[in-house]
Design a protein around this motif. Structure first.
Motif, PDB file in Angstrom:
ATOM      1  N   ARG B 274    -152.026 -12.760  88.978  1.00 22.82           N
ATOM      2  CA  ARG B 274    -153.070 -12.400  88.022  1.00 22.82           C
ATOM      3  C   ARG B 274    -152.416 -11.896  86.715  1.00 22.82           C
ATOM      4  NH1 ARG B 274    -155.597  -8.536  86.000  1.00 22.82           N
ATOM      5  NH2 ARG B 274    -154.334  -6.951  86.998  1.00 22.82           N
ATOM      6  N   VAL B 275    -151.369 -11.066  86.899  1.00 25.13           N
ATOM      7  CA  VAL B 275    -150.705 -10.481  85.733  1.00 25.13           C
ATOM      8  C   VAL B 275    -150.158 -11.566  84.819  1.00 25.13           C
ATOM      9  CG1 VAL B 275    -148.658  -9.185  85.015  1.00 25.13           C
ATOM     10  CG2 VAL B 275    -150.154  -8.262  86.794  1.00 25.13           C
ATOM     11  N   ILE B 276    -149.472 -12.550  85.414  1.00 24.35           N
ATOM     12  CA  ILE B 276    -148.847 -13.546  84.546  1.00 24.35           C
ATOM     13  C   ILE B 276    -149.864 -14.537  84.007  1.00 24.35           C
ATOM     14  CG2 ILE B 276    -146.504 -13.375  85.455  1.00 24.35           C
ATOM     15  CD1 ILE B 276    -147.087 -15.804  87.156  1.00 24.35           C
ATOM     16  N   ALA B 277    -151.047 -14.582  84.636  1.00 22.83           N
ATOM     17  CA  ALA B 277    -152.056 -15.512  84.143  1.00 22.83           C
ATOM     18  C   ALA B 277    -152.764 -14.962  82.903  1.00 22.83           C
ATOM     19  CB  ALA B 277    -153.075 -15.800  85.243  1.00 22.83           C
ATOM     20  N   GLY B 287    -141.543 -10.321  79.110  1.00 24.97           N
ATOM     21  CA  GLY B 287    -141.295  -9.066  79.820  1.00 24.97           C
ATOM     22  C   GLY B 287    -142.176  -8.963  81.052  1.00 24.97           C
ATOM     23  N   ARG B 288    -143.448  -9.334  80.851  1.00 19.95           N
ATOM     24  CA  ARG B 288    -144.382  -9.236  81.962  1.00 19.95           C
ATOM     25  C   ARG B 288    -143.984 -10.171  83.088  1.00 19.95           C
ATOM     26  NH1 ARG B 288    -149.775  -9.454  79.289  1.00 19.95           N
ATOM     27  NH2 ARG B 288    -149.421 -11.681  79.546  1.00 19.95           N
ATOM     28  N   ARG B 289    -143.532 -11.360  82.656  1.00 18.35           N
ATOM     29  CA  ARG B 289    -143.156 -12.358  83.643  1.00 18.35           C
ATOM     30  C   ARG B 289    -141.980 -11.856  84.476  1.00 18.35           C
ATOM     31  NH1 ARG B 289    -141.598 -16.594  80.248  1.00 18.35           N
ATOM     32  NH2 ARG B 289    -139.436 -16.091  80.702  1.00 18.35           N
ATOM     33  N   GLU B 290    -141.018 -11.267  83.767  1.00 12.52           N
ATOM     34  CA  GLU B 290    -139.835 -10.799  84.476  1.00 12.52           C
ATOM     35  C   GLU B 290    -140.208  -9.673  85.438  1.00 12.52           C
ATOM     36  OE1 GLU B 290    -135.565  -9.064  83.218  1.00 12.52           O
ATOM     37  OE2 GLU B 290    -136.387 -10.666  81.994  1.00 12.52           O
ATOM     38  N   ALA B 311    -136.156 -17.188  95.036  1.00  4.15           N
ATOM     39  CA  ALA B 311    -136.894 -18.233  94.326  1.00  4.15           C
ATOM     40  C   ALA B 311    -137.783 -17.622  93.252  1.00  4.15           C
ATOM     41  CB  ALA B 311    -137.725 -19.045  95.319  1.00  4.15           C
ATOM     42  N   CYS B 312    -138.429 -16.479  93.583  1.00  3.43           N
ATOM     43  CA  CYS B 312    -139.297 -15.802  92.606  1.00  3.43           C
ATOM     44  C   CYS B 312    -138.464 -15.325  91.423  1.00  3.43           C
ATOM     45  CB  CYS B 312    -139.986 -14.599  93.243  1.00  3.43           C
ATOM     46  SG  CYS B 312    -141.376 -15.058  94.249  1.00  3.43           S
ATOM     47  N   ALA B 313    -137.329 -14.693  91.734  1.00  2.00           N
ATOM     48  CA  ALA B 313    -136.494 -14.143  90.666  1.00  2.00           C
ATOM     49  C   ALA B 313    -136.026 -15.267  89.736  1.00  2.00           C
ATOM     50  CB  ALA B 313    -135.305 -13.403  91.269  1.00  2.00           C
ATOM     51  N   LEU B 323    -143.020 -19.637  87.796  1.00  2.00           N
ATOM     52  CA  LEU B 323    -143.250 -18.458  88.613  1.00  2.00           C
ATOM     53  C   LEU B 323    -144.579 -18.555  89.345  1.00  2.00           C
ATOM     54  CD1 LEU B 323    -142.338 -15.737  89.614  1.00  2.00           C
ATOM     55  CD2 LEU B 323    -143.320 -14.693  87.575  1.00  2.00           C
ATOM     56  N   SER B 324    -145.614 -18.999  88.627  1.00  3.50           N
ATOM     57  CA  SER B 324    -146.907 -19.045  89.317  1.00  3.50           C
ATOM     58  C   SER B 324    -146.890 -20.110  90.403  1.00  3.50           C
ATOM     59  CB  SER B 324    -148.064 -19.260  88.331  1.00  3.50           C
ATOM     60  OG  SER B 324    -147.844 -20.400  87.565  1.00  3.50           O
ATOM     61  N   ARG B 325    -146.122 -21.183  90.162  1.00  2.00           N
ATOM     62  CA  ARG B 325    -146.026 -22.204  91.211  1.00  2.00           C
ATOM     63  C   ARG B 325    -145.363 -21.625  92.463  1.00  2.00           C
ATOM     64  NH1 ARG B 325    -144.466 -26.076  87.713  1.00  2.00           N
ATOM     65  NH2 ARG B 325    -142.284 -25.726  88.199  1.00  2.00           N
ATOM     66  N   VAL B 326    -144.245 -20.910  92.239  1.00  2.00           N
ATOM     67  CA  VAL B 326    -143.526 -20.338  93.387  1.00  2.00           C
ATOM     68  C   VAL B 326    -144.412 -19.339  94.117  1.00  2.00           C
ATOM     69  CG1 VAL B 326    -141.611 -18.858  94.058  1.00  2.00           C
ATOM     70  CG2 VAL B 326    -141.240 -20.719  92.443  1.00  2.00           C
ATOM     71  N   LEU B 327    -145.072 -18.471  93.342  1.00  2.29           N
ATOM     72  CA  LEU B 327    -145.911 -17.446  93.968  1.00  2.29           C
ATOM     73  C   LEU B 327    -147.011 -18.088  94.802  1.00  2.29           C
ATOM     74  CD1 LEU B 327    -146.293 -14.777  91.144  1.00  2.29           C
ATOM     75  CD2 LEU B 327    -145.054 -14.556  93.286  1.00  2.29           C
ATOM     76  N   GLU B 328    -147.639 -19.111  94.239  1.00  2.88           N
ATOM     77  CA  GLU B 328    -148.715 -19.764  94.975  1.00  2.88           C
ATOM     78  C   GLU B 328    -148.211 -20.397  96.255  1.00  2.88           C
ATOM     79  OE1 GLU B 328    -150.675 -22.430  92.314  1.00  2.88           O
ATOM     80  OE2 GLU B 328    -151.511 -20.774  91.143  1.00  2.88           O
ATOM     81  N   SER B 329    -147.048 -21.037  96.149  1.00  6.56           N
ATOM     82  CA  SER B 329    -146.567 -21.713  97.342  1.00  6.56           C
ATOM     83  C   SER B 329    -146.156 -20.697  98.409  1.00  6.56           C
ATOM     84  CB  SER B 329    -145.424 -22.661  97.008  1.00  6.56           C
ATOM     85  OG  SER B 329    -144.332 -21.936  96.540  1.00  6.56           O
ATOM     86  N   VAL B 330    -145.606 -19.559  97.973  1.00  9.08           N
ATOM     87  CA  VAL B 330    -145.248 -18.546  98.963  1.00  9.08           C
ATOM     88  C   VAL B 330    -146.514 -18.004  99.621  1.00  9.08           C
ATOM     89  CG1 VAL B 330    -144.245 -16.255  99.302  1.00  9.08           C
ATOM     90  CG2 VAL B 330    -143.107 -17.894  97.814  1.00  9.08           C
TER      91      VAL B 330
END
Lengths: 90, 761
Positions: B274-277, B287-290, B311-313, B323-330
């Motif tokens: 949600r934050v990165i979206a 910064g937020r993404r990191e 993978a997230c890092a 990042l959002s792709r990785v998060l979703e897949s996890v």
């Protein structure tokens, strides 16, 4: 007692009132088998046990009033329940 | 969780373990009837224990397995690879479910279908024609059963964008006698989309009506998430069938993933999504993404999903999309980095804190406590004499004697109490047989595991932390150490590889060694890899001995594996082993001979001892540094510390030593720093003792030296880098004990994960 038989004019009516627990199933079934034409008034029924519902589904009596228990009303509203008697009760 | 349940967890794990061992023994010696009996008894007892609780799928699976083993005992079913594999798979499932039950209080959502498949396989094994495949397996195989189609047709139009769950509930005929009210359960689902109740069997045309026999099938559509539905119908799980209707949107990923990720971690990941979206300007976005990537990685590390965390890092560096792709897949559990399902999952960090103790040891303790009470009564008598003012030589002698007695008893008591925590190495060693078999099989290699020194005892904390690092070493040995059978034959070795896992006592430490007779580590390859990855400066590499070069395998980010396999070679591993050993006060070393094999040696303390630390102050904050990492403490005038551009240095004992501010390592804000910048002021430097390089660490002030018991970090901050653990100070404050080597490695080494402060709560 939450299942009663009352005399309303010329006909007997079976009335379900308040919470209707599992024990009411047998009483209700006995009433309906004895007088299959008696209508059942469900409007004062607050909570119907599945066993009671099953009796209504099985014996398909005429029904009066909207069932006071919304979930039971939905189960009874399923089309098949009135196929046999062709009565739209609620 | 009640006592009965805790007892069940302990017993279940023991039974699973013993049955696994017996099955593996059966595999190597199929004719052994007694082993079949033991396996049967283990399953039987397990089934009995499970029966005390309400986990129908678990009970069904165990029941089916028991049937299979009864047939095996009777000789009607062959004790072959099929039966053994199936039994092992069942034990795996039971072990996983037991872990989930411990963590979440209930079976995982997939237990029903997975169990159904296992049951079907056992039935098929017994007599394919006699036992029809049960309903559960059937419904798992078909995509959308008729009843769902009928229900959907009735409920049209379906609400849009809402994931629906279809449920069919056929209560048992005698459910009314059991006090069930099936519709009562339905009432507990707030968002019903459709509901039908129909007779299961056609109503009898005539005859008596049995009001108390249930002949109803309830089908419904609900917008409640599947987990909620399962929770409501938990007690009648064996009577329901669930079908998800619409592919859930990412927004409800949490529910879907909760089967594999703990809810809190899934929630954290969802929040990061949600934050990165949320749109913002480019600077704050990065910064937020990191920060989001780091938070997600920390959360994942806390549940041992190290690879997903990496993978997230990495994705956080690449961009928002990645990042959002990785998060979703996890979140959706398709990151594909979980352990292969056949390898038993490592038990969670929160595994039972119960300790099984030999009754004789408790008796000794009780006897000692009794003696202590007697000795104290004698002391009381002496104290009264002293209060009365009776001064004689007899009194002081008696007090001396009493003091000596109490001292001896206290020491005995201490020794015995600490002895309670000693566990035999067998507890961890025996857990390896299974993974070794699985990994070797997946690699197509033959291997024998030779275990020695199982009865050597060590502290529970040490024995239990050994599993993970040793498993890493074992995987490496199997994957990279041992050659393919053909290659071994060419080299004149037996095709079956040999791994020796042993423990022995050497002086005051316990040495655990894991040796393979594989190809060994080639220093030439390590040199090449180290140069390629820039782990060591080229001239430094030239002067290093072969042994020092081989030691580089413990450097973070080092992996020479040419290919990435399922088993190892992801560039994570051996540095984790060293870190884990260091955390419990141990050391790791490696010895290898090309063509002959590799030995990894872990030297561990007998018990977790007190750590001597030094308090240091940086700005307003107090930290602890382990004293054994500090070589010297020196004061140096600031004008003797030279600014060399990229860093600072000073001359110490004739050598140039880099000076690093602890504040910089920790990322303490500049405004918070104390200290006087004038050239006359003295800087306080700690010269760190390190195997490779000497570094002077600058701190603002030095405090007391203390003996403390450090506790490793747990939970979400378990992998916060650079922190060895925490301890509680005399005044109740919690002190972070730093790991200076890891801190330095983080700043100057290969790791690029976010700032330390982000790793802290």
């Amino acid at each position: 007692m939450s299942v009663r038989r009352v005399v309303d004019g010329s006909a007997d009516i079976v009335v379900l009132e308040g919470p209707c627990p599992v024990e009411d199933a047998e009483t209700l079934a006995a009433f309906l088998l004895e007088s299959p034409t008696s209508p059942v008034d469900l409007s004062a029924c607050a909570r119907m046990h599945t066993a009671v519902l099953q009796v209504l589904l099985r014996l398909q009596p005429m029904r009066r009033g909207t069932c006071g228990d919304p979930i039971a009303a939905r189960c009874l509203a399923w089309p098949h329940s009135n196929e046999k008697n062709g009565q739209a009760a609620d | 969780m009640n006592d009965l349940f805790e007892q069940f967890l302990i017993e279940a794990r023991e039974l699973i373990q013993s049955a696994t061992e017996d099955l593996l023994a059966l595999e190597s010696a199929p004719g052994e009837g007694e082993a079949v009996n033991r396996v049967f008894r283990a399953f039987h007892t397990l089934k009995g224990s499970v029966g005390l609780f309400d986990f129908p799928p678990l009970l069904e699976v165990l029941h089916a397995a028991e049937d299979g083993l009864v047939a095996a005992r009777a000789g009607t079913v062959a004790v072959d690879a099929i039966l053994i594999d199936l039994s092992l798979e069942t034990l795996d499932a039971v072990a996983r479910w037991t872990d989930t039950i411990e963590g979440q209080g209930d079976l995982p959502a997939t237990a029903g279908s997975e169990g159904g498949t296992l049951v079907a396989r056992f039935r098929a094994l017994l007599a394919p024609t006699l036992h029809p495949i049960p309903r559960a397996a059937e419904s798992a195989a078909t995509t959308r059963p008729d009843w769902v189609a009928a229900l959907v047709a009735d409920a049209l139009p379906l609400p849009e964008g809402v994931p629906l769950t279809a449920l069919r509930y056929v209560p048992r005929a005698d459910c009314f006698f059991a006090g069930d009210d099936p519709i009562g359960l339905v009432r507990r689902l707030p968002s019903l989309v459709a509901l039908t109740v129909v007779p299961v069997e056609p109503w009898p045309e005539t005859g008596e009506h049995d009001a108390f026999t249930c002949n109803l099938a309830i089908t419904l559509l609900t917008a409640e998430p599947r987990a909620e539905v399962e929770a409501v119908f938990r007690v009648v799980r064996d009577q329901i069938t669930l079908e998800p209707l619409v592919d859930p949107a990412p927004a409800i990923g949490v529910e879907r993933a909760s089967a594999t990720l703990p809810v809190v971690v899934a929630a954290i990941l969802t929040e990061q999504l949600r934050v990165i979206a949320t749109p913002g300007d480019a600077d704050s976005d990065a910064g937020r993404r990191e920060a989001a990537g780091q938070a997600a990685a920390n959360a994942l590390r806390s549940v041992r999903r190290g690879i997903a965390a990496e993978a997230c890092a990495r994705a956080a560096q690449q961009g928002r999309e990645a990042l959002s792709r990785v998060l979703e897949s996890v979140l959706e559990g398709r990151d594909g980095v979980a352990l292969p399902p056949s390898v038993p999952l490592e038990p969670s960090a929160e595994t039972s804190r119960l300790l099984r103790i030999d009754a004789a040891r408790v008796d000794t303790l009780i006897a000692l406590a009794g003696e202590l009470v007697v000795a104290r009564n004698a002391l009381n008598h002496l104290v009264l004499r002293a209060v009365d003012g009776i001064q004689d030589a007899g009194l002081s002698r008696a007090m001396h004697e009493n003091d000596a007695l109490i001292g001896r008893l206290a020491a005995d008591l201490h020794r015995n109490v600490t002895g309670l925590r000693l566990l035999p190495m067998a507890q961890v060693f025996r857990r390896f047989r299974r993974p070794v078999r699985e990994i070797a099989r997946s690699l197509g290699k033959d291997v024998t595991l030779d275990v020695r020194g199982e009865d050597i005892e060590a502290d529970k904390g040490i024995v239990e932390t050994l599993f993970d690092p040793l498993l890493h070493v074992l995987r490496n040995a199997l994957d990279h150490g041992l050659e393919e059978p053909a290659e071994r034959r060419q080299a004149g070795k037996p095709e079956t590889g040999r791994i020796v896992l042993g423990a022995e006592v050497q002086e005051d430490s316990i040495v655990v060694t894991l040796s393979d007779d594989g190809r060994g580590i080639d220093p030439v390859r390590i040199r090449a890899a180290a140069r390629e990855r820039g782990l060591v400066a080229a001239d430094g590499l030239a002067t290093m001995s072969d042994a020092a070069v081989i030691d580089l395998i413990f450097t973070p980010g080092f992996s020479t594996a040419a290919r990435v396999s399922d088993v190892s070679g992801r560039g994570v591993g051996m540095d984790v082993v060293r870190a884990a050993a260091t955390r419990i006060g141990g050391r790791v070393s490696v010895a290898s001979q090309v063509g002959r094999g590799t030995t990894i040696r872990l030297a561990l303390p007998h018990r977790i001892a007190l750590t001597r630390i030094m308090l240091v102050k940086v700005g307003p904050d107090l930290y602890g540094l382990p004293l054994d990492s500090v070589g010297e403490v020196v004061r140096r005038r600031r004008d003797q510390i030279l600014d060399l551009g990229p860093g600072r240095a000073t001359v110490h004992r004739g050598r140039t030593v880099p000076v690093v501010g602890l504040a910089d390592l920790l990322g303490t804000p500049v405004t918070a720093r104390l200290g006087d910048g004038s050239p006359d002021a003295e800087a306080r430097l700690l010269v760190l003792r390190s195997s490779s390089e000497t570094v002077a660490l600058e701190v603002d002030s030095l405090g007391a030296r203390l003996d403390v018991l450090t506790r490793p970090l747990t939970g979400l901050v378990a992998d916060a880098p650079g922190i060895a653990g925490t301890t509680v100070l005399g005044d109740g404050r919690v002190l972070l004990v730093l790991d200076p080597q890891a801190l330095l490695a983080r700043s100057f080494g290969t790791e690029t994960s976010g700032a330390l402060s982000e790793g802290l709560p």
